[in-house]
Structure formats: structure tokens, C-alpha cells
Design a protein around this motif. Structure first.
Motif, PDB file in Angstrom:
ATOM      1  N   GLY A  38       9.865  -3.780 -37.148  1.00 32.32           N
ATOM      2  CA  GLY A  38      10.960  -4.008 -38.034  1.00 32.32           C
ATOM      3  C   GLY A  38      10.856  -6.685 -37.305  1.00 32.32           C
ATOM      4  O   GLY A  38      10.570  -6.933 -38.821  1.00 32.32           O
ATOM      5  N   LEU A  39      10.449  -6.378 -35.621  1.00 27.38           N
ATOM      6  CA  LEU A  39      10.341  -7.460 -35.555  1.00 27.38           C
ATOM      7  C   LEU A  39       8.992  -8.406 -36.164  1.00 27.38           C
ATOM      8  O   LEU A  39       8.736  -9.654 -36.348  1.00 27.38           O
ATOM      9  CB  LEU A  39      10.498  -7.855 -34.198  1.00 27.38           C
ATOM     10  CG  LEU A  39      11.721  -7.948 -33.547  1.00 27.38           C
ATOM     11  CD1 LEU A  39      11.145  -7.776 -31.860  1.00 27.38           C
ATOM     12  CD2 LEU A  39      12.360  -9.095 -33.813  1.00 27.38           C
ATOM     13  N   ALA A  40       8.357  -8.052 -35.679  1.00 29.24           N
ATOM     14  CA  ALA A  40       6.419  -7.879 -36.995  1.00 29.24           C
ATOM     15  C   ALA A  40       6.859  -8.750 -38.328  1.00 29.24           C
ATOM     16  O   ALA A  40       6.377  -9.858 -39.179  1.00 29.24           O
ATOM     17  CB  ALA A  40       5.657  -7.006 -36.935  1.00 29.24           C
ATOM     18  N   ALA A  41       7.600  -7.863 -38.633  1.00 30.33           N
ATOM     19  CA  ALA A  41       8.010  -8.415 -40.552  1.00 30.33           C
ATOM     20  C   ALA A  41       8.509  -9.393 -40.528  1.00 30.33           C
ATOM     21  O   ALA A  41       7.842 -10.904 -41.733  1.00 30.33           O
ATOM     22  CB  ALA A  41       9.005  -6.690 -41.311  1.00 30.33           C
ATOM     23  N   ALA A  42      10.140  -9.325 -40.045  1.00 29.91           N
ATOM     24  CA  ALA A  42      10.746 -10.589 -39.905  1.00 29.91           C
ATOM     25  C   ALA A  42       9.668 -12.217 -39.558  1.00 29.91           C
ATOM     26  O   ALA A  42      10.194 -13.377 -39.977  1.00 29.91           O
ATOM     27  CB  ALA A  42      12.115 -10.486 -38.912  1.00 29.91           C
ATOM     28  N   ALA A  43       8.941 -11.802 -38.818  1.00 27.14           N
ATOM     29  CA  ALA A  43       8.282 -12.835 -38.104  1.00 27.14           C
ATOM     30  C   ALA A  43       7.441 -13.431 -39.394  1.00 27.14           C
ATOM     31  O   ALA A  43       7.073 -14.032 -38.971  1.00 27.14           O
ATOM     32  CB  ALA A  43       7.678 -12.560 -36.417  1.00 27.14           C
ATOM     33  N   ALA A  44       6.656 -12.901 -40.119  1.00 25.95           N
ATOM     34  CA  ALA A  44       5.874 -12.940 -41.492  1.00 25.95           C
ATOM     35  C   ALA A  44       6.804 -13.612 -42.046  1.00 25.95           C
ATOM     36  O   ALA A  44       6.429 -14.919 -42.749  1.00 25.95           O
ATOM     37  CB  ALA A  44       5.134 -11.670 -41.486  1.00 25.95           C
ATOM     38  N   ASP A  45       7.515 -13.447 -42.208  1.00 25.15           N
ATOM     39  CA  ASP A  45       8.571 -14.325 -43.159  1.00 25.15           C
ATOM     40  C   ASP A  45       8.625 -15.200 -42.594  1.00 25.15           C
ATOM     41  O   ASP A  45       8.749 -16.305 -43.833  1.00 25.15           O
ATOM     42  CB  ASP A  45      10.199 -13.240 -43.345  1.00 25.15           C
ATOM     43  CG  ASP A  45      10.253 -12.081 -44.323  1.00 25.15           C
ATOM     44  OD1 ASP A  45       9.298 -11.229 -44.515  1.00 25.15           O
ATOM     45  OD2 ASP A  45      11.355 -11.216 -43.782  1.00 25.15           O
ATOM     46  N   VAL A  46       8.964 -16.162 -41.665  1.00 25.53           N
ATOM     47  CA  VAL A  46       9.490 -17.186 -40.898  1.00 25.53           C
ATOM     48  C   VAL A  46       7.940 -17.566 -41.329  1.00 25.53           C
ATOM     49  O   VAL A  46       8.103 -18.862 -41.802  1.00 25.53           O
ATOM     50  CB  VAL A  46       9.460 -16.594 -39.140  1.00 25.53           C
ATOM     51  CG1 VAL A  46       9.268 -18.322 -38.484  1.00 25.53           C
ATOM     52  CG2 VAL A  46      11.180 -16.475 -39.188  1.00 25.53           C
ATOM     53  N   GLU A  47       6.881 -16.935 -41.071  1.00 22.91           N
ATOM     54  CA  GLU A  47       5.424 -18.034 -41.668  1.00 22.91           C
ATOM     55  C   GLU A  47       5.215 -17.968 -42.665  1.00 22.91           C
ATOM     56  O   GLU A  47       4.541 -19.164 -42.947  1.00 22.91           O
ATOM     57  CB  GLU A  47       4.210 -17.059 -40.724  1.00 22.91           C
ATOM     58  CG  GLU A  47       4.302 -16.937 -39.064  1.00 22.91           C
ATOM     59  CD  GLU A  47       3.737 -15.461 -38.482  1.00 22.91           C
ATOM     60  OE1 GLU A  47       3.331 -15.724 -38.582  1.00 22.91           O
ATOM     61  OE2 GLU A  47       3.752 -15.780 -37.428  1.00 22.91           O
ATOM     62  N   ALA A  48       5.588 -17.387 -43.685  1.00 24.67           N
ATOM     63  CA  ALA A  48       5.780 -17.583 -44.739  1.00 24.67           C
ATOM     64  C   ALA A  48       6.433 -18.495 -45.346  1.00 24.67           C
ATOM     65  O   ALA A  48       5.942 -19.501 -46.624  1.00 24.67           O
ATOM     66  CB  ALA A  48       6.444 -16.015 -45.940  1.00 24.67           C
ATOM     67  N   ALA A  49       7.175 -18.799 -44.584  1.00 22.82           N
ATOM     68  CA  ALA A  49       8.527 -19.949 -44.588  1.00 22.82           C
ATOM     69  C   ALA A  49       8.043 -20.945 -44.455  1.00 22.82           C
ATOM     70  O   ALA A  49       8.745 -22.868 -44.467  1.00 22.82           O
ATOM     71  CB  ALA A  49       9.512 -19.235 -44.839  1.00 22.82           C
ATOM     72  N   GLY A  50       6.881 -21.168 -43.391  1.00 19.55           N
ATOM     73  CA  GLY A  50       6.342 -22.368 -43.251  1.00 19.55           C
ATOM     74  C   GLY A  50       6.938 -22.546 -41.053  1.00 19.55           C
ATOM     75  O   GLY A  50       6.686 -23.585 -41.155  1.00 19.55           O
ATOM     76  N   GLY A  51       7.407 -21.987 -40.907  1.00 22.35           N
ATOM     77  CA  GLY A  51       7.918 -21.916 -39.565  1.00 22.35           C
ATOM     78  C   GLY A  51       7.299 -21.109 -38.438  1.00 22.35           C
ATOM     79  O   GLY A  51       6.021 -20.232 -38.661  1.00 22.35           O
ATOM     80  N   ILE A  52       7.443 -21.168 -37.318  1.00 19.17           N
ATOM     81  CA  ILE A  52       6.796 -21.001 -35.817  1.00 19.17           C
ATOM     82  C   ILE A  52       7.942 -19.525 -35.729  1.00 19.17           C
ATOM     83  O   ILE A  52       8.639 -19.870 -35.186  1.00 19.17           O
ATOM     84  CB  ILE A  52       6.304 -21.281 -34.586  1.00 19.17           C
ATOM     85  CG1 ILE A  52       5.706 -22.889 -35.607  1.00 19.17           C
ATOM     86  CG2 ILE A  52       6.018 -20.599 -34.226  1.00 19.17           C
ATOM     87  CD1 ILE A  52       5.016 -23.762 -34.826  1.00 19.17           C
ATOM     88  N   ALA A  53       6.696 -17.970 -35.727  1.00 20.03           N
ATOM     89  CA  ALA A  53       8.144 -16.957 -34.850  1.00 20.03           C
ATOM     90  C   ALA A  53       7.827 -16.930 -33.448  1.00 20.03           C
ATOM     91  O   ALA A  53       6.804 -16.746 -32.833  1.00 20.03           O
ATOM     92  CB  ALA A  53       8.199 -16.272 -35.847  1.00 20.03           C
TER      93      ALA A  53
END
Length: 317
Positions: A38-53
Motif C-alpha cells: 500500500g505504501l508503494a502505491a501511495a508513493a506512486a500517487d505522490v510522484e504522479a502528482a509531481g511530488g517526492i515521496a
């Protein structure tokens, strides 16, 4: 380099949705949860939004694990300006049908997990003289819901804890802010992850809102430091009714009956995956199974954002 937010319970539902909201505003996002998938999927959301996770596996009931997780995230991203306690779980059923172990688990994760997260956040923020902690509470604090005795009690404790802590911080003239937010029923996987002793899976009590509405409210609370904030006109009206006419409020809730808290949808039953005692072995989504009639907007929150803009606060969108 953007500012840093750390979110517990960041692998699904509100925590995961809030992470993407912060990322879209240029924040660096640290995520803490029990499940690596779940953390990996959430980190992918952050990166898709232009952020760094940055992610760290930890259980909010494990104080030492939380300390280590926060330290690892700060090494990766920098000092945290905002900490959000969004971890929580639920068990549905009559009080006498809920095993003691399940009741205790909900209390420890939902309430003591918030306390543990706050303790770690304060250890980071107090020496720096600033920071904001946001505790994700619930509208049930204004009147507990039947069949949710453990959750209602835990969230009521979260509110009182925040109220007491704010006064203590005021005693020492601390610039660390503690904000408690009260969301409505939200269309997240919370209900699939809850244990039900009602014969059928639990469902949110309508009206239901999409998690994006609540996540924007959490972001606003972090930006403004408002001590307490209802999210949606539904919760604001419920809070007012509970204060002015508690007997009437109880009568309205009774009319829901047991059926108002459960779904007889076979698909929902098939999708149930309780995570009260252990994380899911697969990533959890942001949205739940009740999106068909979920509200995608809140006029109250829209007016609140407008007020904040007019008052001169920056960073809200």
C-alpha cells in the motif's frame, strides 16, 4: 525544496488521498503504514502528482517503530513541518457481540495511535519551535453511533486529547499547532477493512462524500492551524443539532436501525478484507465501494476556502 508532511495511515483511503493533495501543492510527502504494498502505491500517487515521496513501514501502536520511521523519512526528505495522524480502523456490531480483543485493537490504533504519532511529531517540532499536527477525527464525536461503540469512543478521546494538548502548548507559548478535523462519512476502503458482526458488511451512513473533499479539508486545516474544523455542512449541522437538541439527535440516529449501517450487496461482501489485526496483502485503493451516490463537493468547504483566500492565507487551492 518543498516543505515536508508526514502522514500515518498513508497507504489507503484518506491518508493516501491527502498525500496526493499535498504533493500537488509542491510538498515532499512521508508516508507511514503497516503494509509495504500500500505504501508503494501511495508513493506512486505522490510522484504522479509531481511530488517526492519517502515511505516507512511501521505500526502506530509501536512507539519505537514510529520514531525510527519518522527519522528515516526526515533523513530522506528533510524536517517535517506538518504531521497528519490518519491511521484508524473499525469493528461493527452490538457492544456485547464485539470481542474484547477487537474493541481494544480499535481503541489502541484509532486513539493511542494518534497519541503515539502526536508524541513523535512533538519531539521533532518542539525543538524547532514550530509545526502543525492534524488529527483526523470524525463527526461521531458529536453523537456516538450505535454498532460503532469502539470507534465512537476512540474518536471522542482523540478530540478531548487535542483540546487538552492545545492548552498545554499554550501554557509554554509554543508555536506548534494542533488541529482536529471532523469528516463526514467517506467513500474509502475503511468499510471493506472493518470487521462486521452484523451478518453483512458495514457501509457508511449517508450522505457520503468522496475522499477528495475531506483531503482538501485536511490540507486546509494544516495550512491554517484552525484548532477544530468540521468538514462539510453535513457535519456542521450534525454538531449543531447534537448540541441544541441531543434527545432529538438520538431519535434521528435510532431511525437508521441496524440496516442503516450495513449493506446487503453481495459484491461488497465478496470484497471484504478486514485489516484490523494485520495489513492487507495487496494495495488498498483511495476510493471505496460506495461512490455511486457519494458527493464530490461541499459548499461549506468551498465557502471556507474562499474566506481563507480573502483573509490572506496562501497555498490553498
Amino acid at each position: 525544496m518543498g516543505q515536508v508532511v508526514i502522514i500515518t495511515g498513508g497507504s489507503s483511503g484518506l491518508g493516501r488521498c491527502t498525500a496526493a493533495i499535498f504533493a500537488a501543492q509542491g510538498w515532499r510527502v512521508g508516508l507511514i503504514a503497516r503494509g509495504a504494498g500500500g505504501l508503494a502505491a501511495a508513493a506512486a500517487d505522490v510522484e504522479a502528482a509531481g511530488g517526492i515521496a519517502a515511505v516507512a513501514v511501521a505500526d502506530v501502536m509501536d512507539s519505537a517503530g514510529l520514531v525510527a520511521a519518522a527519522a528515516a523519512i526526515e533523513r530522506a526528505l528533510g524536517p517535517a513541518q506538518v504531521w497528519i495522524n490518519a491511521a484508524g480502523n473499525g469493528v461493527y456490531g452490538r457492544f456485547t457481540d464485539v470481542p474484547e480483543a477487537e474493541f481494544r485493537q480499535v481503541t489502541e490504533v484509532t486513539y493511542l495511535g494518534t497519541v503515539n504519532g502526536t508524541r513523535v511529531a512533538l519531539s521533532l517540532m518542539r525543538p524547532r519551535g514550530q509545526g502543525t499536527i492534524v488529527n483526523v477525527c470524525s463527526g461521531v464525536v458529536f453523537h456516538g453511533l450505535p454498532l460503532m461503540t469502539s470507534y465512537s469512543g476512540a474518536k471522542a478521546a482523540v478530540r478531548a486529547f487535542g483540546q487538552a494538548l492545545r492548552i498545554e502548548l499554550a501554557f509554554e507559548r509554543s508555536r506548534v499547532r494542533v488541529s482536529t478535523v471532523f469528516p463526514p462519512a467517506v467513500n474509502t476502503p475503511f468499510f471493506n477493512h472493518a470487521i462486521s458482526h452484523m451478518g453483512w458488511p458495514a457501509r457508511p451512513v449517508p450522505p457520503v462524500y468522496q475522499p477528495d473533499v475531506v483531503a482538501r479539508g485536511i490540507y486546509m486545516a494544516a495550512m491554517t492551524g484552525r484548532p477544530e474544523m468540521t468538514i462539510s455542512g453535513t457535519v456542521a449541522a450534525f454538531a449543531l443539532l447534537s448540541r441544541l437538541a441531543p434527545v432529538l439527535t438520538g431519535s434521528v440516529i435510532r431511525r437508521l436501525g441496524v440496516d442503516g449501517h450495513l449493506t446487503r450487496d453481495a459484491a461488497a461482501d465478496h470484497g471484504a478484507s478486514p485489516t484490523v489485526f494485520a495489513p492487507s496483502d495487496k494495495p488498498s485503493a483511495v476510493h471505496g465501494a460506495f461512490g455511486e451516490r457519494a458527493r464530490r463537493w461541499s459548499s461549506q468547504m468551498g465557502l471556507r476556502r474562499l474566506y481563507v483566500r480573502l483573509a490572506g492565507s496562501r497555498g490553498l487551492s
